[in-house]
Design a protein around this motif. Structure first.
Motif, PDB file in Angstrom:
ATOM      1  N   PHE A 138       5.566  -1.898 -13.392  1.00 13.05           N
ATOM      2  CA  PHE A 138       4.491  -0.938 -13.203  1.00 13.05           C
ATOM      3  C   PHE A 138       4.982   0.463 -12.223  1.00 13.05           C
ATOM      4  N   PRO A 139       5.336   1.463 -13.208  1.00 13.79           N
ATOM      5  CA  PRO A 139       5.717   2.477 -12.619  1.00 13.79           C
ATOM      6  C   PRO A 139       4.656   3.236 -11.616  1.00 13.79           C
ATOM      7  N   ILE A 140       4.515   3.084 -10.537  1.00 15.44           N
ATOM      8  CA  ILE A 140       3.586   3.940  -9.658  1.00 15.44           C
ATOM      9  C   ILE A 140       4.224   4.877  -8.667  1.00 15.44           C
ATOM     10  N   ASP A 141       3.542   5.972  -8.031  1.00 18.84           N
ATOM     11  CA  ASP A 141       4.068   7.013  -7.233  1.00 18.84           C
ATOM     12  C   ASP A 141       4.237   6.635  -5.879  1.00 18.84           C
ATOM     13  N   VAL A 142       3.490   5.691  -5.355  1.00 18.02           N
ATOM     14  CA  VAL A 142       3.471   5.488  -3.822  1.00 18.02           C
ATOM     15  C   VAL A 142       3.177   3.779  -3.928  1.00 18.02           C
ATOM     16  N   VAL A 143       3.856   3.257  -3.146  1.00 17.87           N
ATOM     17  CA  VAL A 143       3.601   1.663  -2.899  1.00 17.87           C
ATOM     18  C   VAL A 143       3.122   1.592  -1.394  1.00 17.87           C
ATOM     19  N   PRO A 144       1.754   1.063  -1.228  1.00 20.40           N
ATOM     20  CA  PRO A 144       1.412   0.752   0.207  1.00 20.40           C
ATOM     21  C   PRO A 144       1.954  -0.611   0.533  1.00 20.40           C
ATOM     22  N   VAL A 145       2.389  -0.730   1.809  1.00 20.89           N
ATOM     23  CA  VAL A 145       3.216  -1.945   2.250  1.00 20.89           C
ATOM     24  C   VAL A 145       2.232  -2.514   3.315  1.00 20.89           C
ATOM     25  N   PHE A 146       1.928  -3.765   3.220  1.00 17.77           N
ATOM     26  CA  PHE A 146       0.832  -4.533   3.871  1.00 17.77           C
ATOM     27  C   PHE A 146       1.472  -5.461   4.991  1.00 17.77           C
ATOM     28  N   LYS A 147       0.840  -5.692   6.063  1.00 14.19           N
ATOM     29  CA  LYS A 147       1.271  -6.449   7.173  1.00 14.19           C
ATOM     30  C   LYS A 147       1.467  -7.906   6.722  1.00 14.19           C
ATOM     31  N   SER A 148       0.655  -8.338   5.868  1.00 17.18           N
ATOM     32  CA  SER A 148       0.831  -9.612   5.224  1.00 17.18           C
ATOM     33  C   SER A 148       0.227  -9.608   4.185  1.00 17.18           C
ATOM     34  N   ILE A 149       0.268 -10.705   3.232  1.00 13.76           N
ATOM     35  CA  ILE A 149      -0.237 -10.702   1.815  1.00 13.76           C
ATOM     36  C   ILE A 149      -1.739 -10.875   1.877  1.00 13.76           C
ATOM     37  N   PHE A 150      -2.290 -11.548   3.051  1.00 12.64           N
ATOM     38  CA  PHE A 150      -3.725 -11.653   3.345  1.00 12.64           C
ATOM     39  C   PHE A 150      -4.448 -10.546   3.936  1.00 12.64           C
ATOM     40  N   SER A 151      -3.581  -9.486   4.451  1.00  8.57           N
ATOM     41  CA  SER A 151      -4.188  -8.478   5.200  1.00  8.57           C
ATOM     42  C   SER A 151      -4.422  -7.267   4.469  1.00  8.57           C
ATOM     43  N   GLU A 152      -5.348  -6.378   4.938  1.00 10.83           N
ATOM     44  CA  GLU A 152      -5.750  -5.141   4.385  1.00 10.83           C
ATOM     45  C   GLU A 152      -5.019  -4.063   5.220  1.00 10.83           C
ATOM     46  N   ASP A 153      -4.480  -4.453   6.177  1.00 13.21           N
ATOM     47  CA  ASP A 153      -3.773  -3.399   6.987  1.00 13.21           C
ATOM     48  C   ASP A 153      -2.500  -2.856   6.625  1.00 13.21           C
ATOM     49  N   VAL A 154      -2.493  -1.422   6.427  1.00 13.46           N
ATOM     50  CA  VAL A 154      -1.332  -1.009   5.843  1.00 13.46           C
ATOM     51  C   VAL A 154      -0.244  -0.522   6.725  1.00 13.46           C
ATOM     52  N   ALA A 155       0.979  -0.950   6.672  1.00 13.20           N
ATOM     53  CA  ALA A 155       1.914  -0.887   7.723  1.00 13.20           C
ATOM     54  C   ALA A 155       2.858   0.400   7.496  1.00 13.20           C
ATOM     55  N   GLY A 156       2.805   0.803   6.463  1.00 10.25           N
ATOM     56  CA  GLY A 156       3.333   1.936   5.924  1.00 10.25           C
ATOM     57  C   GLY A 156       3.450   2.183   4.288  1.00 10.25           C
ATOM     58  N   VAL A 157       4.330   3.163   3.938  1.00 11.29           N
ATOM     59  CA  VAL A 157       4.564   3.169   2.294  1.00 11.29           C
ATOM     60  C   VAL A 157       5.881   3.316   1.970  1.00 11.29           C
ATOM     61  N   VAL A 158       6.221   2.921   0.949  1.00 16.59           N
ATOM     62  CA  VAL A 158       7.479   3.324   0.362  1.00 16.59           C
ATOM     63  C   VAL A 158       7.388   3.920  -1.131  1.00 16.59           C
ATOM     64  N   TYR A 159       8.278   4.874  -1.424  1.00 15.81           N
ATOM     65  CA  TYR A 159       8.282   5.557  -2.948  1.00 15.81           C
ATOM     66  C   TYR A 159       9.336   4.850  -3.675  1.00 15.81           C
ATOM     67  N   PRO A 160       9.234   5.208  -4.880  1.00 13.50           N
ATOM     68  CA  PRO A 160      10.155   4.393  -6.022  1.00 13.50           C
ATOM     69  C   PRO A 160      11.567   4.644  -5.556  1.00 13.50           C
ATOM     70  N   HIS A 161      11.868   5.898  -4.947  1.00 14.80           N
ATOM     71  CA  HIS A 161      13.269   6.224  -4.500  1.00 14.80           C
ATOM     72  C   HIS A 161      13.740   4.992  -3.650  1.00 14.80           C
ATOM     73  N   THR A 162      12.741   4.313  -2.805  1.00 16.81           N
ATOM     74  CA  THR A 162      13.086   3.318  -1.821  1.00 16.81           C
ATOM     75  C   THR A 162      14.173   2.219  -2.666  1.00 16.81           C
ATOM     76  N   SER A 163      13.685   1.795  -3.793  1.00 18.76           N
ATOM     77  CA  SER A 163      14.135   0.591  -4.357  1.00 18.76           C
ATOM     78  C   SER A 163      15.506   0.875  -4.756  1.00 18.76           C
ATOM     79  N   LEU A 164      16.114   2.255  -4.954  1.00 14.32           N
ATOM     80  CA  LEU A 164      17.557   2.477  -5.431  1.00 14.32           C
ATOM     81  C   LEU A 164      18.384   2.452  -4.094  1.00 14.32           C
ATOM     82  N   LEU A 165      17.742   2.194  -3.185  1.00 16.45           N
ATOM     83  CA  LEU A 165      18.669   2.039  -1.765  1.00 16.45           C
ATOM     84  C   LEU A 165      19.505   0.856  -2.055  1.00 16.45           C
TER      85      LEU A 165
END
Length: 658
Positions: A46-73
């Motif tokens: 699922f190639p998307i431009d920005v990935v929201p990162v949540f505090k937990s799987i049950f939470s709607e609180d966004v802790a930050g984001v990562v971009y596709p570039h991050t997976s290359l690290l």
């Protein structure tokens, strides 16, 4: 009944105005404890431009984001590295904000997307560059042409990179991972575009993450003398995707915007008339065109758009051009029919059907059910028409095998397949003309034209198929026993069998089908540029990129054609609507109106269509395979349907008098 306002929206949808109109919802969810390896596996699907990162799987609180570039690290980190170690602060926008305002924010931050919240600050979804482009592409840009906004080759601080195919990947990897560039145009030695390299090419390549590893033993034993030559060096040409789509300075901005919105690729090479790269147009250039207009010191030039040609299908009598003809070949169906043709199963895919056409060189295949019974037939024209009706743009292929039709996506949608690959059951014709084995060749020709097919099925006493006669068999029969005729007598007039240089591919196919042509000649003014034939379109694709996957376009690059035809020069397609220019091949034959038809039959069978010139070298007509079939049909009409001849003569007399 729809109201006037509702009809307007259906015919021409209004451009989205607000963020809420282009909100996307990622099909997966990650948290701070998700590993980079898991993130990479999600992005491959699922190639998307920005990935929201949540505090937990049950939470709607966004802790930050990562971009596709991050997976290359993951290349330089442990496999269990967590996303939480690489979080980026999110750009937060409200769903009520205008699209143009969000675009300006992303331009200022050079980010691919933002998190969307409602008026109360609750998470709603994401907005991406691709979604914004989908919306803006429905509006009128302030800069019309690519010439006004593209980034020239060699410009400093460019978001587009340029690299030679032989360069080491390690030299450019950091700029891609760091987001300094959105992609690299890969250049040949002559500065042609041979490919494109983006982060998606790395995302799909697990081998790159793992590295090359230690030198492997040869033949099961360790290398004891000298050093291994396996150094783990990876060159750009190994990872890039070949067959990049290009634009020219005359390409309309909105066509590049639609291409980027559809594919998610944010760098497009710009080439001159000699196909040499002169720069690139990036997603930021496109946003500049819509928001601000031409760049400083630049001016718009006249854009080049595809022309749609109105085509009206003529009556059968008009198409045949009835005139008395009495030469009879004396051949019948049993003398010329084919009894051994390739077959496919009713559930076989387009990919399989195309391979059968390529390997057998046949123009027709039989479709069998699971019990081995013939249930239909498919010709190359049927194959081409089906693809053209389903998708006028892209042909997508997975893993080099699957051919899947791709349609334009709606604003804000994730790149996905909308129409899956068709099967033989979808394409085959079950209604076709049938005749007995003793039917004359002339009657077969008439029934073929009357039914609008490229073949007639021969049936036995029990009404089951025992063979087929295609137009190729009729042409061979004409060569063996047909009348002596000059090319000028049988050819199709030039005004019918020619198309404009800028005619759209859709118009070309419509004209070919409407006039029962096997191809057309492409002209620009009085100059002949090339020819387009049914065989060329049905069997010669070229690959494009769709975020690491593959799209197929009809272009000049050949599959079966030999190098001597001159088709090797183009290895990529174009951004925007395909035109006659993009699918034509060079003219290599010079046929005169005074040539004997029998002498050039073999060339006609090989090429499908031949341009015809007069003594002064002017194009006066085009000889198609169907022109021979029409001449045979006239013989049948002369003997079996004399009233038709009288009727047409009367019509001609009335026309002359008026």
């Amino acid at each position: 009944m729809l109201k006037k306002e509702e009809v307007k929206k259906v015919v021409r949808p209004e451009a989205p105005q607000y963020v809420k109109d282009v909100v996307e919802h990622p099909p997966f969810r990650v948290t701070t404890n998700t590993t980079l390896e898991t993130l990479a596996s999600y992005l491959r699907k699922f190639p998307i431009d920005v990935v929201p990162v949540f505090k937990s799987i049950f939470s709607e609180d966004v802790a930050g984001v990562v971009y596709p570039h991050t997976s290359l690290l993951i290349k330089s980190k442990k496999l269990d590295a967590k996303i939480g170690d690489f979080l980026n602060p999110p750009i937060v926008v409200k769903e009520s904000w205008k699209i143009e305002n969000v675009a300006e924010i992303l331009i200022a931050e050079s980010k691919w997307g933002a998190v969307v919240v409602d008026e109360e600050g609750k998470y709603v979804g994401i907005v991406t560059l691709r979604g914004l482009l989908s919306a803006l592409a429905l509006k009128e840009p302030k800069a019309k042409s690519v010439a006004a906004i593209y980034t020239p080759l060699g410009e400093k601080k460019s978001r587009a990179g340029f690299v030679k195919a032989i360069e080491r990947v390690s030299k450019i990897f950091k700029k891609l991972v760091g987001g300094e560039v959105d992609g690299y145009v890969v250049l040949s030695r002559e500065n042609g575009a041979v490919g494109i390299l983006t982060i998606w090419d790395f995302v799909k390549s697990r081998r790159w993450y793992r590295g090359a590893g230690e030198p492997r033993p040869l033949f099961g034993t360790r290398v004891t003398r000298g050093e291994s030559k396996h150094t783990g060096v990876v060159r750009v040409w190994r990872i890039m995707f070949r067959g990049v789509a290009v634009a020219t300075p005359e390409t309309p901005v909105e066509e590049v915007a639609k291409y980027m919105a559809t594919t998610g690729l944010y760098v497009v090479p710009v080439v001159d008339k000699d196909q040499r790269v002169i720069g690139a147009v990036t997603v930021w250039d496109i946003l500049h065109a819509y928001l601000y207009g031409p760049k400083e010191g630049r001016e718009d030039i006249e854009v080049r758009k595809a022309i749609e040609i109105v085509v009206e299908k003529p009556t059968l009598e008009t198409a045949i051009g009835i005139r008395p003809s009495k030469h009879v070949t004396g051949l019948r169906a049993r003398d010329v029919m084919l009894t051994d043709i390739p077959s496919v199963n009713i559930r076989d895919t387009l990919s399989r059907i195309r391979k059968v056409f390529l390997r057998s060189r046949s123009s027709i295949v039989a479709v069998l059910d699971d019990g081995g019974k013939i249930v239909g037939f498919i010709t190359r024209r049927d194959f081409l028409t089906y693809i053209a009706e389903k998708s006028l743009g892209y042909w997508k292929r997975q893993k080099g095998k699957m051919l899947i039709l791709k349609e334009q996506v709606a604003p804000g949608e994730t790149v996905r397949i909308l129409v899956e690959e068709g099967t033989a059951g979808d394409i085959m014709k079950t209604n076709y003309p049938v005749v007995a084995p003793n039917t004359t060749v002339e009657e077969i020709a008439y029934k073929m034209l009357a039914a609008g097919t490229d073949y007639v099925v021969i049936v036995g006493e029990d009404n089951t198929p025992i063979g087929v006669v295609t137009k190729d068999e009729l042409i061979k029969a004409f060569k063996e026993r047909g009348r002596k005729a000059k090319v000028g007598e049988l050819m199709t007039p030039a005004e019918i069998a020619t198309v404009n240089f800028f005619a759209s591919l859709h118009s070309v196919i419509k004209k070919i089908n409407a006039y029962e042509l096997d191809g057309v000649v492409v002209t620009e003014g009085n100059d002949i540029k090339g020819v387009v034939s049914v065989d060329d379109l049905a069997l010669r694709p070229i690959e494009e990129t769709l975020r690491g996957e593959k799209i197929i376009f009809f272009t000049k690059s050949g599959v079966l054609r030999k190098v001597s035809t001159g088709l090797r020069r183009l290895r990529y397609s174009k951004v925007g609507t395909l035109m006659a220019f993009d699918v034509m091949r060079p003219v290599s034959l010079n046929i005169s109106i005074n040539n004997d038809v029998g002498e050039i039959i073999d060339k006609l069978l090989e090429n499908g269509v031949l341009p015809v010139f007069d003594e002064q070298g002017r194009l006066v007509g085009v000889l198609n395979k169907m022109d021979i079939v029409k001449d045979l049909a006239r013989v049948y009409i002369t003997y079996a349907m004399p009233e038709k001849v009288a009727e047409v003569k009367e019509m001609e007399r009335e026309i002359k008098q008026s």
